[in-house]
Structures are given as structure tokens and as C-alpha cells.
Design an enzyme around this catalytic site. Structure first.
Site, PDB file in Angstrom:
ATOM      1  N   CYS A  28       0.962  -1.061  -0.011  1.00  0.00           N
ATOM      2  CA  CYS A  28       0.020   0.121  -0.159  1.00  0.00           C
ATOM      3  C   CYS A  28       1.058   1.382   0.031  1.00  0.00           C
ATOM      4  O   CYS A  28       2.191   0.993   0.030  1.00  0.00           O
ATOM      5  CB  CYS A  28      -1.024  -0.146   1.355  1.00  0.00           C
ATOM      6  N   HIS A  29       0.212   2.416  -0.283  1.00  0.00           N
ATOM      7  CA  HIS A  29       1.404   3.704  -0.377  1.00  0.00           C
ATOM      8  C   HIS A  29       0.499   4.574   0.558  1.00  0.00           C
ATOM      9  O   HIS A  29      -0.702   4.568   0.909  1.00  0.00           O
ATOM     10  CB  HIS A  29       0.981   4.059  -1.826  1.00  0.00           C
ATOM     11  N   TYR A  45       1.559  11.573 -11.911  1.00  0.00           N
ATOM     12  CA  TYR A  45       0.274  11.588 -11.788  1.00  0.00           C
ATOM     13  C   TYR A  45       0.327  12.609 -10.269  1.00  0.00           C
ATOM     14  O   TYR A  45       1.041  12.756  -9.523  1.00  0.00           O
ATOM     15  CB  TYR A  45      -0.464  10.496 -11.354  1.00  0.00           C
ATOM     16  N   ARG A 126       5.790   4.644 -17.872  1.00  0.00           N
ATOM     17  CA  ARG A 126       4.974   5.679 -17.761  1.00  0.00           C
ATOM     18  C   ARG A 126       4.820   6.239 -16.243  1.00  0.00           C
ATOM     19  O   ARG A 126       4.164   7.306 -15.875  1.00  0.00           O
ATOM     20  CB  ARG A 126       3.463   4.951 -17.796  1.00  0.00           C
ATOM     21  N   TYR A 152       9.419  -3.520 -10.058  1.00  0.00           N
ATOM     22  CA  TYR A 152       8.029  -3.314 -10.479  1.00  0.00           C
ATOM     23  C   TYR A 152       8.294  -3.109 -11.983  1.00  0.00           C
ATOM     24  O   TYR A 152       8.841  -2.337 -12.489  1.00  0.00           O
ATOM     25  CB  TYR A 152       7.255  -2.109  -9.762  1.00  0.00           C
ATOM     26  N   HIS A 176       3.205  -7.573  -7.895  1.00  0.00           N
ATOM     27  CA  HIS A 176       2.036  -7.812  -8.874  1.00  0.00           C
ATOM     28  C   HIS A 176       2.474  -9.013  -9.929  1.00  0.00           C
ATOM     29  O   HIS A 176       2.037  -8.880 -11.067  1.00  0.00           O
ATOM     30  CB  HIS A 176       1.438  -6.802  -9.777  1.00  0.00           C
ATOM     31  N   ASP A 244      -2.940  -2.549  -2.471  1.00  0.00           N
ATOM     32  CA  ASP A 244      -2.179  -1.336  -3.512  1.00  0.00           C
ATOM     33  C   ASP A 244      -3.048  -0.224  -3.209  1.00  0.00           C
ATOM     34  O   ASP A 244      -3.110   0.652  -4.029  1.00  0.00           O
ATOM     35  CB  ASP A 244      -2.666  -1.893  -4.919  1.00  0.00           C
ATOM     36  N   ASN A 249      -3.218   5.611 -10.213  1.00  0.00           N
ATOM     37  CA  ASN A 249      -3.722   5.724 -11.376  1.00  0.00           C
ATOM     38  C   ASN A 249      -4.872   4.773 -11.883  1.00  0.00           C
ATOM     39  O   ASN A 249      -5.050   4.505 -13.094  1.00  0.00           O
ATOM     40  CB  ASN A 249      -2.638   5.225 -12.315  1.00  0.00           C
TER      41      ASN A 249
HETATM   42  C1  0GY Z   1       1.139   0.280  -7.809  1.00  0.00           C
HETATM   43  C2  0GY Z   1       1.118   0.591  -9.183  1.00  0.00           C
HETATM   44  C3  0GY Z   1       1.286   1.691  -9.786  1.00  0.00           C
HETATM   45  C4  0GY Z   1       1.801   2.897  -9.234  1.00  0.00           C
HETATM   46  C5  0GY Z   1       3.059   2.801  -8.386  1.00  0.00           C
HETATM   47  O1  0GY Z   1       4.561   3.868  -7.160  1.00  0.00           O
HETATM   48  C6  0GY Z   1       3.670   4.043  -8.165  1.00  0.00           C
HETATM   49  O2  0GY Z   1       3.125   5.242  -8.632  1.00  0.00           O
HETATM   50  O3  0GY Z   1       3.451   1.592  -8.037  1.00  0.00           O
HETATM   51  C7  0GY Z   1       0.779   1.805 -11.326  1.00  0.00           C
HETATM   52  O4  0GY Z   1       0.439   2.875 -11.836  1.00  0.00           O
HETATM   53  O5  0GY Z   1       0.829   0.780 -11.754  1.00  0.00           O
HETATM   54  O6  0GY Z   1       1.758  -0.621  -7.212  1.00  0.00           O
HETATM   55  O7  0GY Z   1       0.881   1.225  -7.019  1.00  0.00           O
END
Ligand code: 0GY
Length: 292
Positions: A28-29, A45, A126, A152, A176, A244, A249
Site C-alpha cells: 500500500c502507499h 500523476y 509511464r 516493478y 503484482h 495497493d 492511476n
Molecule cells: C502500484 C502501481 C502503480 C503505481 C505505483 O509508485 C507508483 O506510483 O506503484 C501503477 O500505476 O501501476 O503498485 O501502486
């Protein structure tokens, strides 16, 4: 970029599935809050604030005990927002940082003291401007003891990622599952390539996460369940799970976090698998001192 976006569900359902005591949301973030922790000038973003109090309220609502907070790309290499969230968690959160590869030993030690236990290498064009493999390898050799790297990438670059991953000197966690096309099924080319990666060394872990990103058919994400359950069954000691949240996005297809939790018994149908994925495995990586 001026309009700030909301990518998370404002009133997620209460899950039908109850996670076991001590369950960890291991992906998570947090976003901001921007007034305290501005976003990076290079952010791709611009999200609304999704700070620690919101994350911890969701954790409690979903029935989880702990979080692993992964530094999101919108905060670049300034880990202050993630560190602040960890500090506010009363020991219930640890993190994964994003660093400038030239980072010094003292700064790495400070990240460790702040609760970080790994660094993330993001290869999504992206999301980031640059992903220098040689510099990533160099910093991976200098990590504090017990740390790992989180990677990632998307399935289409699996081939070019292999030599890099093979050379990493510490455990590896794949976000993922390297984004396979789950519509190909459990034995499709993307899953076969991912299984070959897992078979190549025994310290590669994966996150069985993001049906919302990987299953274009949408909820209830049946293709995801069909493709991922066999992987969890075959690699029960190397799998992690996470929401997540706040779903960077995903503003056009915001998943309901309660429904995401209800995917857990579909990919991990026994209590033994659930305990491994939600408790034992993340504890080994992020709170090893508590593992007896
Ligand atoms: C995720 C996926 C995304 C974004 C990020 O760090 C990020 O901005 O990981 C994505 O846009 O696919 O795991 O959060």
C-alpha cells in the site's frame, strides 16, 4: 498536470472474509498530505491526499493488523511521507523506500531506523523517467543487512529483466507478479515465464496483488483467481498480499477494497495458505525480529 485525482473507493464494503490475527497488507502507499509532503517535480500523476490516518482507518475496516508502505513514484526519492506514516503507525507499519542510487551509508542507516526494510526499482516508463540497471545493482550491493529489493515491471520486458534479476545479491520481491496477462490462463506464456523466474532461485518472492490492474474483465476478477490460485498453491512460502491502496492511476476503475479482500480465499483457499500469505511470510521479510 494540475487536476488532483482520487483513485480509491470512498466507502469500501466490509469484506465477507476475515483475515487471520496479525494479517499484513504488504503493498500500500500514502500520498502526502501535500501541504506537509509535496509531490515530486517529476511525478507522473497528481493525487489527492491519502495520508496515514486514512490508511490506518482502512486497515482496521478491512481487518488487518499491519501495513507495508511502499514509496509511491509521485513522491520520487523523498521518502518523508512514507517515513512519517511509519512513525505514526505505532510499530504497525514498515516500508520500502525509493532512493537515489548514489545514496550514502548513513542515509541508508537512517532509512532503516525509520522502518524501511527494502528499496524499490520501478521499470514502468509511464511512472519513471529512468531505471539505470547498473546503478541499481551497485546500490543493491550496499543495502543494510536483511534488506531486499522490490521490482516493478510489466510482463513484456521479462526477457530483458532476467539478467538484472539474476545478478541481484539480495532477496527479490516482484510487484503484482510482473503484471502477467491473466486472461492467458494459469499456463499462458506470461505465467510460464514468471514461473521460470521463480524456479531460477529460491529467494524470489511475489505479491499476488492487483486483480483490478491485471484482469481487464473487471470484478469479480475470475480470470485473476483462476491464474493466480495455482501459483499461490505452488509457492506458499514466497507469496505476499496487499491492497495497493490508494490504487495509483486507477481513477477510471476504482476497486472496492472490501471486494479485493474477498479475493484472498479464492487464491489461498485453506487457512494454512492464508496464514502463510498474510502473516508468516510478510513477518519474515518485514518484522524478522518477531519471528521465533
Ligand atoms: C502500484 C502501481 C502503480 C503505481 C505505483 O509508485 C507508483 O506510483 O506503484 C501503477 O500505476 O501501476 O503498485 O501502486
Amino acid at each position: 498536470m494540475s487536476e488532483r485525482i482520487t483513485s480509491w473507493h470512498l466507502s469500501p464494503a466490509k469484506p465477507r472474509y476475515t483475515p487471520p490475527p496479525g494479517a499484513v497488507d504488504a503493498h500500500c502507499h500514502v500520498f502526502g498530505p501535500m501541504a506537509l509532503h509535496p509531490f515530486s517535480a517529476k511525478a507522473k500523476y497528481l493525487p489527492e491526499d491519502a495520508g496515514p490516518e486514512m490508511l490506518f482507518a482502512l486497515r482496521d475496516h478491512l481487518g488487518f493488523a499491519r501495513n507495508v508502505i511502499v514509496q509511491a513514484s509521485c513522491h520520487g526519492t523523498d521518502n518523508a511521507a512514507t517515513l512519517d506514516a511509519i512513525a505514526r503507525s505505532q510499530g504497525k507499519a514498515r516500508g520500502v523506500a525509493v532512493v537515489d542510487p548514489g545514496i550514502g551509508e548513513d542515509a541508508l542507516a537512517a532509512l532503516h531506523a525509520g522502518g524501511m526494510r527494502g528499496i524499490r526499482f520501478n521499470f514502468l516508463k509511464r511512472l519513471v523517467d529512468d531505471a539505470p540497471k547498473d546503478k541499481f545493482l551497485e546500490v543493491a550491493r550496499r543495502l543494510p543487512k536483511g534488506w531486499h529489493v522490490v521490482i516493478y515491471f510489466e510482463a513484456d520486458i521479462m526477457g530483458e529483466m532476467r539478467p538484472f534479476i539474476d545478478a541481484l545479491p539480495v532477496p527479490v520481491v516482484i510487484d503484482h507478479m510482473g503484471r502477467p496477462d491473466v486472461a492467458q490462463g494459469r499456463d499462458g506464456p506470461d505465467m510460464r515465464a514468471f514461473r521460470a523466474l521463480l524456479a531460477s532461485r529460491d529467494d524470489i518472492w511475489f505479491k499476488a496483488t492487483c486483480p483490478d490492474r491485471l484482469d481487464g474483465a473487471g470484478p469479480p476478477w475470475d480470470a485473476f483467481a483462476r491464474a493466480v490460485a495455482p501459483l499461490v498453491a505452488d509457492y506458499p512460502s514466497r507469496v505476499l498480499w496487499g491492497t495497493d491502496w490508494p490504487h495509483p492511476n486507477m481513477e477510471k476503475a476504482v476497486p472496492d477494497d472490501g471486494h479485493l479482500v474477498d479475493m484472498i480465499p479464492r487464491i489461498a483457499p485453506t487457512e494454512t495458505l492464508q496464514h502463510a500469505m498474510l502473516v508468516a511470510n510478510p513477518m519474515r521479510l518485514y518484522w524478522p525480529e518477531e519471528v521465533v
